[in-house]
Motif scaffolding. Structure first.
Motif, PDB file in Angstrom:
ATOM      1  N   LEU A   1     -29.221  17.490 -95.024  1.00  0.00           N
ATOM      2  CA  LEU A   1     -29.312  16.243 -95.794  1.00  0.00           C
ATOM      3  C   LEU A   1     -30.759  15.785 -95.921  1.00  0.00           C
ATOM      4  N   ASP A   2     -31.518  15.903 -94.836  1.00  0.00           N
ATOM      5  CA  ASP A   2     -32.933  15.504 -94.872  1.00  0.00           C
ATOM      6  C   ASP A   2     -33.714  16.337 -95.887  1.00  0.00           C
ATOM      7  N   LEU A   3     -33.504  17.652 -95.887  1.00  0.00           N
ATOM      8  CA  LEU A   3     -34.208  18.531 -96.816  1.00  0.00           C
ATOM      9  C   LEU A   3     -33.819  18.237 -98.259  1.00  0.00           C
ATOM     10  N   ALA A   4     -32.528  18.035 -98.505  1.00  0.00           N
ATOM     11  CA  ALA A   4     -32.070  17.726 -99.866  1.00  0.00           C
ATOM     12  C   ALA A   4     -32.637  16.390-100.337  1.00  0.00           C
ATOM     13  N   GLU A   5     -32.664  15.405 -99.454  1.00  0.00           N
ATOM     14  CA  GLU A   5     -33.221  14.099 -99.824  1.00  0.00           C
ATOM     15  C   GLU A   5     -34.709  14.209-100.135  1.00  0.00           C
ATOM     16  N   ALA A   6     -35.430  14.992 -99.336  1.00  0.00           N
ATOM     17  CA  ALA A   6     -36.873  15.178 -99.571  1.00  0.00           C
ATOM     18  C   ALA A   6     -37.137  15.841-100.917  1.00  0.00           C
ATOM     19  N   SER A   7     -36.176  16.616-101.413  1.00  0.00           N
ATOM     20  CA  SER A   7     -36.346  17.265-102.712  1.00  0.00           C
ATOM     21  C   SER A   7     -36.005  16.331-103.876  1.00  0.00           C
ATOM     22  N   GLY A   8     -35.507  15.124-103.563  1.00  0.00           N
ATOM     23  CA  GLY A   8     -35.162  14.156-104.596  1.00  0.00           C
ATOM     24  C   GLY A   8     -33.700  14.178-105.002  1.00  0.00           C
ATOM     25  N   ALA A   9     -32.878  14.940-104.290  1.00  0.00           N
ATOM     26  CA  ALA A   9     -31.457  15.049-104.635  1.00  0.00           C
ATOM     27  C   ALA A   9     -30.677  13.798-104.219  1.00  0.00           C
ATOM     28  N   ALA A  10     -29.640  13.513-104.973  1.00  0.00           N
ATOM     29  CA  ALA A  10     -28.713  12.433-104.638  1.00  0.00           C
ATOM     30  C   ALA A  10     -27.430  12.993-104.025  1.00  0.00           C
ATOM     31  N   TRP A  11     -27.134  14.242-104.330  1.00  0.00           N
ATOM     32  CA  TRP A  11     -25.942  14.925-103.830  1.00  0.00           C
ATOM     33  C   TRP A  11     -26.339  16.283-103.283  1.00  0.00           C
ATOM     34  N   LEU A  12     -25.576  16.764-102.308  1.00  0.00           N
ATOM     35  CA  LEU A  12     -25.784  18.082-101.747  1.00  0.00           C
ATOM     36  C   LEU A  12     -24.488  18.873-101.864  1.00  0.00           C
ATOM     37  N   GLN A  13     -24.584  20.045-102.456  1.00  0.00           N
ATOM     38  CA  GLN A  13     -23.438  20.940-102.558  1.00  0.00           C
ATOM     39  C   GLN A  13     -23.640  22.080-101.574  1.00  0.00           C
ATOM     40  N   PHE A  14     -22.707  22.234-100.660  1.00  0.00           N
ATOM     41  CA  PHE A  14     -22.692  23.402 -99.794  1.00  0.00           C
ATOM     42  C   PHE A  14     -21.801  24.430-100.461  1.00  0.00           C
ATOM     43  N   ASP A  15     -22.348  25.624-100.683  1.00  0.00           N
ATOM     44  CA  ASP A  15     -21.628  26.678-101.385  1.00  0.00           C
ATOM     45  C   ASP A  15     -21.765  27.969-100.592  1.00  0.00           C
ATOM     46  N   ARG A  16     -20.641  28.601-100.277  1.00  0.00           N
ATOM     47  CA  ARG A  16     -20.676  29.843 -99.490  1.00  0.00           C
ATOM     48  C   ARG A  16     -21.392  30.967-100.225  1.00  0.00           C
ATOM     49  N   ASP A  17     -21.461  30.892-101.549  1.00  0.00           N
ATOM     50  CA  ASP A  17     -22.105  31.935-102.347  1.00  0.00           C
ATOM     51  C   ASP A  17     -23.594  31.689-102.583  1.00  0.00           C
ATOM     52  N   CYS A  18     -24.096  30.564-102.121  1.00  0.00           N
ATOM     53  CA  CYS A  18     -25.514  30.229-102.266  1.00  0.00           C
ATOM     54  C   CYS A  18     -26.298  30.995-101.188  1.00  0.00           C
ATOM     55  N   ALA A  19     -27.413  31.578-101.554  1.00  0.00           N
ATOM     56  CA  ALA A  19     -28.223  32.325-100.583  1.00  0.00           C
ATOM     57  C   ALA A  19     -28.886  31.365 -99.591  1.00  0.00           C
ATOM     58  N   PRO A  20     -28.905  31.712 -98.305  1.00  0.00           N
ATOM     59  CA  PRO A  20     -29.607  30.873 -97.321  1.00  0.00           C
ATOM     60  C   PRO A  20     -31.104  30.811 -97.629  1.00  0.00           C
ATOM     61  N   ILE A  21     -31.738  29.757 -97.167  1.00  0.00           N
ATOM     62  CA  ILE A  21     -33.180  29.591 -97.364  1.00  0.00           C
ATOM     63  C   ILE A  21     -33.881  29.642 -95.999  1.00  0.00           C
ATOM     64  N   ALA A  22     -35.141  29.980 -96.005  1.00  0.00           N
ATOM     65  CA  ALA A  22     -35.901  30.161 -94.767  1.00  0.00           C
ATOM     66  C   ALA A  22     -36.190  28.846 -94.040  1.00  0.00           C
ATOM     67  N   GLU A  23     -36.173  27.732 -94.754  1.00  0.00           N
ATOM     68  CA  GLU A  23     -36.543  26.445 -94.154  1.00  0.00           C
ATOM     69  C   GLU A  23     -35.506  25.898 -93.179  1.00  0.00           C
ATOM     70  N   LEU A  24     -34.298  26.457 -93.182  1.00  0.00           N
ATOM     71  CA  LEU A  24     -33.218  25.941 -92.328  1.00  0.00           C
ATOM     72  C   LEU A  24     -32.636  27.061 -91.469  1.00  0.00           C
ATOM     73  N   PRO A  25     -32.141  26.721 -90.273  1.00  0.00           N
ATOM     74  CA  PRO A  25     -31.465  27.728 -89.452  1.00  0.00           C
ATOM     75  C   PRO A  25     -30.212  28.256 -90.153  1.00  0.00           C
ATOM     76  N   VAL A  26     -29.832  29.470 -89.810  1.00  0.00           N
ATOM     77  CA  VAL A  26     -28.617  30.086 -90.353  1.00  0.00           C
ATOM     78  C   VAL A  26     -27.666  30.344 -89.182  1.00  0.00           C
ATOM     79  N   TYR A  27     -26.415  29.982 -89.372  1.00  0.00           N
ATOM     80  CA  TYR A  27     -25.370  30.160 -88.367  1.00  0.00           C
ATOM     81  C   TYR A  27     -24.426  31.255 -88.830  1.00  0.00           C
TER      82      TYR A  27
END
Length: 105
Positions: A77-103
């Protein structure tokens, strides 16, 4: 007339721990009672979200009680807000990004 638009950030569901993913599903299946909103530390009662088919979730960035949310959700949520987003979509088909941990779940 001016059409108001909002930014939607998309992140992989892999950026959430398995426990948080299960908790998000549980919140949707069994929403906390309205009285739970009297407790600001109960983040589950304050999150504004919906299911994205079987692929993930949509979460409003302005959901209160972020300070009490699990770390993996809060970081997203913090990263999405910093990018200017109002909504965050979590999608299993979206590629992970390096800025966040991956589980791995």
């Amino acid at each position: 007339m001016t059409l108001e638009t909002k930014i939607l950030a998309c992140l992989s569901t892999a950026h959430l721990s398995a426990e948080v993913a299960a908790e998000l599903d549980a919140i949707l299946a069994y929403p906390p009672p309205l009285a739970a909103r009297l407790n600001p530390a109960l983040w589950q009662a304050h999150i504004l979200m919906d299911r994205w088919l079987d692929y993930g979730w949509f979460i409003w960035i302005g959901s209160p009680a972020r300070a009490h949310m699990p770390d993996s959700l809060k970081a997203c949520l913090d990263l999405a807000e910093a990018s200017g987003a109002a909504w965050l979509q979590f999608d299993r088909d979206c590629a992970p990004i390096a800025e966040l941990p991956v589980y791995d779940w």
